[in-house]
Every structure is written in structure tokens, then in C-alpha cells.
Scaffold this motif. Structure first.
Motif, PDB file in Angstrom:
ATOM      1  N   VAL A 125      -5.020 -41.889 -24.801  1.00 20.25           N
ATOM      2  CA  VAL A 125      -3.677 -41.460 -24.393  1.00 20.25           C
ATOM      3  C   VAL A 125      -3.062 -40.566 -25.473  1.00 20.25           C
ATOM      4  O   VAL A 125      -2.492 -39.516 -25.172  1.00 20.25           O
ATOM      5  N   SER A 126      -3.204 -40.969 -26.721  1.00 25.19           N
ATOM      6  CA  SER A 126      -2.661 -40.159 -27.823  1.00 25.19           C
ATOM      7  C   SER A 126      -3.308 -38.787 -27.865  1.00 25.19           C
ATOM      8  O   SER A 126      -2.620 -37.776 -28.054  1.00 25.19           O
ATOM      9  N   ALA A 127      -4.620 -38.731 -27.686  1.00 23.28           N
ATOM     10  CA  ALA A 127      -5.337 -37.452 -27.704  1.00 23.28           C
ATOM     11  C   ALA A 127      -4.888 -36.562 -26.546  1.00 23.28           C
ATOM     12  O   ALA A 127      -4.698 -35.350 -26.712  1.00 23.28           O
ATOM     13  N   SER A 128      -4.709 -37.173 -25.386  1.00 23.73           N
ATOM     14  CA  SER A 128      -4.259 -36.418 -24.213  1.00 23.73           C
ATOM     15  C   SER A 128      -2.851 -35.869 -24.416  1.00 23.73           C
ATOM     16  O   SER A 128      -2.567 -34.718 -24.077  1.00 23.73           O
ATOM     17  N   MET A 129      -1.989 -36.687 -24.994  1.00 27.15           N
ATOM     18  CA  MET A 129      -0.614 -36.255 -25.255  1.00 27.15           C
ATOM     19  C   MET A 129      -0.577 -35.125 -26.279  1.00 27.15           C
ATOM     20  O   MET A 129       0.178 -34.171 -26.149  1.00 27.15           O
ATOM     21  N   GLY A 148       0.320 -34.275 -18.924  1.00 25.46           N
ATOM     22  CA  GLY A 148      -0.615 -35.001 -19.778  1.00 25.46           C
ATOM     23  C   GLY A 148      -0.560 -36.498 -19.562  1.00 25.46           C
ATOM     24  O   GLY A 148      -1.517 -37.217 -19.837  1.00 25.46           O
ATOM     25  N   LEU A 149       0.579 -36.983 -19.088  1.00 28.33           N
ATOM     26  CA  LEU A 149       0.734 -38.417 -18.816  1.00 28.33           C
ATOM     27  C   LEU A 149       0.116 -38.836 -17.497  1.00 28.33           C
ATOM     28  O   LEU A 149      -0.167 -40.000 -17.282  1.00 28.33           O
ATOM     29  N   SER A 150      -0.068 -37.881 -16.608  1.00 26.97           N
ATOM     30  CA  SER A 150      -0.584 -38.248 -15.284  1.00 26.97           C
ATOM     31  C   SER A 150      -2.094 -38.256 -15.212  1.00 26.97           C
ATOM     32  O   SER A 150      -2.806 -37.942 -16.069  1.00 26.97           O
ATOM     33  N   ALA A 176       8.018 -29.796 -21.919  1.00 22.12           N
ATOM     34  CA  ALA A 176       8.172 -31.090 -21.231  1.00 22.12           C
ATOM     35  C   ALA A 176       7.239 -31.204 -20.028  1.00 22.12           C
ATOM     36  O   ALA A 176       6.644 -32.259 -19.791  1.00 22.12           O
ATOM     37  N   GLN A 177       7.097 -30.124 -19.282  1.00 23.05           N
ATOM     38  CA  GLN A 177       6.225 -30.129 -18.106  1.00 23.05           C
ATOM     39  C   GLN A 177       4.781 -30.407 -18.511  1.00 23.05           C
ATOM     40  O   GLN A 177       4.086 -31.188 -17.857  1.00 23.05           O
ATOM     41  N   GLN A 178       4.328 -29.781 -19.588  1.00 17.08           N
ATOM     42  CA  GLN A 178       2.956 -30.009 -20.049  1.00 17.08           C
ATOM     43  C   GLN A 178       2.762 -31.452 -20.494  1.00 17.08           C
ATOM     44  O   GLN A 178       1.723 -32.057 -20.227  1.00 17.08           O
TER      45      GLN A 178
END
Length: 116
Positions: free
Chosen positions: A14-18, A114-116, A108-110
Motif C-alpha cells: 500500500v505504501s509503495a502504491s501510494m 492509487g488507493l483503489s 489528489a486524483q492520482q
């Protein structure tokens, strides 16, 4: 009746994706500011306009929009220079200021994606 729940924590992924989403947002936001500033940059031969670039520093999580000619700063700061219609000094500062909300929204959109 007892129930068991097993949870697998993927915090690293999750951290890497964010992080990737944040850097992508910074790049896209920088590209937006560059596009907008190119509409105002003083133009004589187009050299200054073509020198515009976006760079992202992953370590500091910052983006920079810059123009790389010996006279870029002078053209940006000298308010007494006369330019063609629609072209002006502060060609980078003004688009950054007027597009502040758009820049925020792009980043913010990116991050949301990234959260989805």
C-alpha cells in the motif's frame, strides 16, 4: 460460537502504491503548470518556450517546473520588458498561482486512484 478472522496486512504494498501515485500526481501537476505557462512565456524564436521542463525529486517528493536558458530568469522577473500580446513576465509564477486548485486536484486524483 467463536469465529476466527484472518487478516493479511499489505502495508508495504500500500505504501509503495501510494508513493507511486503521489509521484505520478506531482509529474502530471507539473506538466499542467508547464502547459499553462507556455501560453504566457515570452516568445521571440521559441527557444525559451522549448526549454521548459518538469522534474520530480522522489526523495523530497517535490516537483519543479523550470525554463533553461541564460535569460529565463531575467524574462520572468523584468516587468518593464515589452512582450507580444498574451505573453508576459511572471510567465511561470502566474500560472502556478492561478492553477493552485487544479494542481491540488490533479495530485489528489492520482492518490485516490492509487488507493483503489
Amino acid at each position: 460460537m467463536a469465529q476466527r478472522v484472518r487478516v493479511k496486512w499489505n502495508g508495504g504494498a500500500v505504501s509503495a502504491s501510494m508513493r507511486a501515485a503521489e509521484l505520478r500526481g506531482l509529474r502530471l501537476a507539473g506538466e499542467h503548470v508547464l502547459t499553462e505557462s507556455r501560453k504566457e512565456v515570452p516568445i521571440e524564436e521559441g527557444t525559451l518556450e522549448r526549454s521548459g521542463t518538469v522534474s520530480v525529486d522522489p526523495g523530497s517528493r517535490r516537483a519543479a517546473v523550470s525554463y533553461n536558458t541564460p535569460y529565463a530568469v531575467v524574462q520572468h522577473e523584468r516587468m518593464d520588458f515589452h512582450h507580444d500580446e498574451g505573453r508576459s513576465a511572471k510567465y511561470l509564477e502566474r500560472p502556478m498561482t492561478t492553477n493552485r486548485g487544479t494542481v491540488r486536484d490533479i495530485i489528489a486524483q492520482q492518490i485516490r486512484q492509487g488507493l483503489s
